[in-house]
Every structure is written in C-alpha cells, then in structure tokens.
Scaffold this motif. Structure first.
Motif, mmCIF file in Angstrom:
data_model
loop_
_atom_site.group_PDB
_atom_site.id
_atom_site.type_symbol
_atom_site.label_atom_id
_atom_site.label_comp_id
_atom_site.label_asym_id
_atom_site.label_seq_id
_atom_site.Cartn_x
_atom_site.Cartn_y
_atom_site.Cartn_z
ATOM 1 N N ALA A 1 -2.920 -29.398 -2.603
ATOM 2 C CA ALA A 1 -1.810 -28.408 -1.887
ATOM 3 C C ALA A 1 -2.667 -27.706 -0.837
ATOM 4 O O ALA A 1 -3.558 -27.114 -1.111
ATOM 5 N N GLY A 2 -2.174 -27.501 0.474
ATOM 6 C CA GLY A 2 -2.741 -26.853 1.443
ATOM 7 C C GLY A 2 -1.564 -26.065 2.144
ATOM 8 O O GLY A 2 -0.486 -26.173 1.849
ATOM 9 N N ILE B 1 1.214 -21.141 -1.023
ATOM 10 C CA ILE B 1 -0.236 -21.319 -0.979
ATOM 11 C C ILE B 1 -0.863 -20.054 -1.060
ATOM 12 O O ILE B 1 -0.362 -19.369 -0.131
ATOM 13 N N THR B 2 -1.732 -19.822 -1.965
ATOM 14 C CA THR B 2 -2.573 -18.603 -2.144
ATOM 15 C C THR B 2 -4.019 -18.841 -2.458
ATOM 16 O O THR B 2 -4.326 -20.076 -2.957
ATOM 17 N N ASP B 3 -4.846 -17.733 -2.029
ATOM 18 C CA ASP B 3 -6.179 -18.105 -2.403
ATOM 19 C C ASP B 3 -6.423 -17.269 -3.766
ATOM 20 O O ASP B 3 -7.815 -17.393 -4.160
ATOM 21 N N GLY C 1 1.584 -19.055 -9.763
ATOM 22 C CA GLY C 1 2.635 -19.163 -10.764
ATOM 23 C C GLY C 1 3.831 -19.448 -10.254
ATOM 24 O O GLY C 1 3.902 -19.922 -9.277
ATOM 25 N N ALA C 2 5.024 -19.441 -11.111
ATOM 26 C CA ALA C 2 6.385 -19.809 -10.564
ATOM 27 C C ALA C 2 7.316 -18.643 -11.204
ATOM 28 O O ALA C 2 7.133 -18.058 -12.180
ATOM 29 N N GLU D 1 -2.514 -22.233 -6.136
ATOM 30 C CA GLU D 1 -3.774 -22.132 -5.369
ATOM 31 C C GLU D 1 -4.340 -23.156 -4.667
ATOM 32 O O GLU D 1 -3.871 -24.349 -4.520
ATOM 33 N N ARG D 2 -4.859 -22.765 -3.357
ATOM 34 C CA ARG D 2 -5.220 -23.583 -2.335
ATOM 35 C C ARG D 2 -6.071 -24.655 -3.054
ATOM 36 O O ARG D 2 -7.069 -24.529 -3.494
#
Length: 444
Positions: free
Chosen positions: A128-129, A157-159, A165-166, A178-179
C-alpha cells in the motif's frame, strides 16, 4: 518472495480479530414470521368483481442463464489524494471471475476466488502507498433478490510502525497501514443468500388466506397455494373455491392479485396475501378487509344523442302537483307454477258447470217419472172398478134402435157376453108392493 507474501496474506486473514460481519435484513427475518407490510379496506357491491392487489417485484422468477451472474461484489474508492468522484477498483461475479479496472492495480488488488462460498469478500492490497489512501466501500448486489449491502472502510498510510492498526471512529472502521506493507480491508457476510445457490423455483411460495368475521388469524382458512414451479392448490369452502383465481403468469410479473367473481354477502371477511421467498429471505403479508355492499340502483335509460332528442320522451312531471308516495310496480314473470294454477282454475270451473248440468238433467227426469206414475195409478183405479151396465138408464127409443142393429161382438168370456145381452135386451117390468115393503121395514 511470492510464497512469503501469500503466507502473510493468510496470516492476516486468520488474525483479523476485528472483522466486521455484515447483517442482511431479509436473511435475518427469514426465520421470523411474516411481517405485515400493508393493510387496506376494500368495499365492493354484490354481484361485482373484486380484485385484491398483491404485487412484489422481488417475487419475480427469472431463470439464471448466465451461470449465476446475479450476485456481484465490487470495491470502490472515493476521497483519495487526487479527490474527485468514486471510481471502481475491482469487481467479481459469483462465477469466480474478477475484473480489475486500472492497469496499475493488476496484480496488486486481490479477492478470494472462493468468496461466494465462504462469504469472505475482503480486499487485499499489496504494498500500500499514498495513492491508496481514501474511503473504500464494499458493495454486495443480489440482482435476483434485489438485495444491496454496503460496508465502508477508511485506509490511511503512515511511516510510523507504532501507529499502524485499526480502530472504530463511530461510523466506520479506520485502518492505518505502514507504507509498503500489505493492507487487508475486511468485508465478511456469510448469509446463505450470498454463499449458497438454491433452486429458486423451489424456494418461492405464495398463498392466500381468508378469515370469516370474528375468526382470528391463526384459524384462517387457506384458499390458494402457488409455487414458482407451476404447481397450484385450491382450498376453501365450495361456494368460494370456484370463484377465486390468480393469473397464470403471476411469478413472471410479480402480480399475485386475487380475483373474486360474482361477489356475495357471504364473501365478507379478512383476506391475507403471504409472500415467501426462502432463498432471498422475503416474508411479507398484505391484509385486505373486504366488505360487500348492496348493488347500486341502475339509472333510467336515456335516449341516444343520435335520435335528435337529448331528453326522455316521457312528459315531465307537473311541479304543481303534490308529490305522493312512490309506487313500485313489480312484474313477476309467469312461470310453470303460474300456468298450472290458471289451468286448475279453468278445470274447476268446467267441472262445476258439468255437475250443475247433470243435476238439472236428473231433476227433470225424476219429475217426469213422477208424472207417469200418477197417471198409471189413476188408470189402475179405473180398471179395478166393474162397470154395471144396468146402472145406466137407457131410453126406450134408443133401446129399440140398438135392438134393430145386428151387432157382432167377439167376447173373450161368457160373463161379458151375458152382460152385453142383458144390456141389449129390454128389462122386465118389476112390480113392487109398497105395503109389503113397508111392513118389512116396520118389523125390523
């Protein structure tokens, strides 16, 4: 690398403890009783035709000719980084064929081939991006049963691996990934309508019930049973069974209206139309309260406009005259009983006339017979008395005249002959001594 990604995919599916299960409204109500969707009152005149409308497009039976392509799932994305309207990402029919719309998503977006068997319609995004961020919707469509289910999930999306998480934001699920890591968007619905395929013609049933006035719903009489396979069963009392019907192509048009011919006052009551589609989870009931009224009086016939007069040929009533009571002339047609009654009157009159005639004839004959008897008695008396020819005084001149005649008589006996001779011979002179006679009387 390929094997490692597949193992990671299945681990994510098994460890997804926060899976959200969709609940299908009609499927949940399949085990419950029929729900009343409408209730109406219908009033018709006696002798007319009543139609109780019961229609539902969800009960239309259409044969599957496209390998069960009536069920479909598709994922849409809206509110991405570029904005704009929602766009279709991937869809899949129940036949197992999936279609990816964007060339860059081919090989990255995956759906389980057995989704319509195990009810798992989750979407897997490899690597995912930032272009994958946005609001995702999982859409389930059942065109045959007219069912539509939607589930929304937001992907971020996070780094920072620690933030991944959800969580639930009160309206929908928010998934932070995560990216470059795979993202699994969960969409699960294991209702039988999405997972199994039954024979629809064996799952659709329509039946009509009738409740006479004062009878509860649980004691209603069954009138008709209709099946999508074409089978029909008729019940109910004999006086109503032959006058109710439903169209032959009811399942083709979704129209199960009940037609009642020649309404009678005994047809009043509550009629119920039950629609059961066990495959689609449809259980509905429509209630009709039928009331039969007296037929409306027919208006008097009017002249047709083509005869040159727009009013009736009868003279208008005089408004100055007082209106009296209405008189209704009833013309009773002469039937067979009336004919025999009149014939009886004629025969009775004829019989009475014959009796009077016979009585008169008998009376006349009796009177004549009495007259004959009187004359016979009178003549008998005259015959029984002897005639003394000596009692008749005969003049001497006459005697001489008769003596001179030679009378030849034929006598039946001597007595009559002697009497005749004495009558024709002169009587001897008789000397009577008055003294001697006087003395005899004195001595006595």
């Amino acid at each position: 690398m390929e094997l490692r990604s597949q193992v990671l995919l299945w681990k994510l599916v098994l460890l997804q403890s926060y899976a959200v299960l969709l609940s299908s409204g009609p499927s949940g109500s399949s085990t419950a009783g029929s729900s009343v969707v409408s209730e109406s009152a219908v009033s018709c005149a006696a002798g007319a035709r009543a139609v109780l409308r019961c229609q539902s497009p969800r009960m239309v039976w259409t044969q599957d000719r496209l390998d069960d392509r009536q069920r479909v799932v598709h994922w849409d994305l809206s509110g991405g980084p570029t904005g704009g309207p929602a766009r279709r990402l991937v869809d899949m029919y129940s036949a197992g064929k999936q279609r990816v719309y964007e060339p860059r998503d081919r090989g990255r977006l995956l759906l389980s081939p057995s989704a319509f068997h195990d009810g798992n319609f989750s979407l897997l995004i490899r690597a995912a991006g930032e272009m994958d961020e946005g609001l995702y919707t999982c859409n389930l469509h059942h065109h045959y049963c007219h069912l539509y289910e939607t589930l929304a999930i937001r992907l971020e999306i996070t780094d920072n691996p620690r933030v991944a998480g959800a969580h639930w934001d009160g309206e929908k699920e928010v998934l932070v990934v995560e990216r470059g890591a795979p993202a699994l968007l969960t969409c699960v619905n294991r209702a039988h309508v999405w997972t199994n395929r039954y024979l629809e013609e064996e799952q659709q049933v329509v039946h009509w019930d009738r409740q006479p006035p004062g009878v509860p719903h649980d004691r209603a009489d069954r009138l008709l049973d209709l099946y999508a396979s074409g089978e029909r069963r008729a019940y109910g009392p004999p006086f109503l069974r032959d006058r109710v019907a439903v169209e032959v192509d009811a399942f083709a048009r979704g129209d199960f209206s009940l037609h009642i011919e020649q309404l009678e006052p005994a047809d009043e009551g509550t009629y119920s139309c039950h629609l059961h589609h066990h495959y689609c989870g449809l259980h509905e009931r429509r209630v009709f309260h039928l009331k039969v009224t007296e037929p409306a009086p027919q208006p008097p016939p009017r002249d047709s406009p083509g005869n040159g007069s727009s009013h009736s040929s009868a003279p208008a009533p005089d408004p100055t005259l007082a209106r009296g009571r209405n008189v209704i002339n009833v013309i009773v047609p002469e039937g067979r009983a009336h004919f025999f009654q009149q014939l009886g009157y004629v025969l009775a009159t004829l019989l009475l006339f014959i009796l009077l005639l016979i009585t008169g004839i008998l009376a006349t004959r009796q009177r004549r017979r009495g007259g004959y008897e009187y004359s016979d008695k009178k003549s008998g008396k005259s015959k029984g008395k002897d005639v003394n020819m000596a009692e008749f005084a005969v003049v001497t001149g006459d005697q001489a005249f008769y003596k001179s005649e030679d009378i030849q008589l034929d006598y039946k006996n001597n007595i009559l002959k002697e009497r005749a001779e004495l009558a024709h011979s002169p009587l001897p002179a008789k000397n009577i001594d008055l003294g001697k006679e006087f003395r005899k009387e004195y001595c006595k």
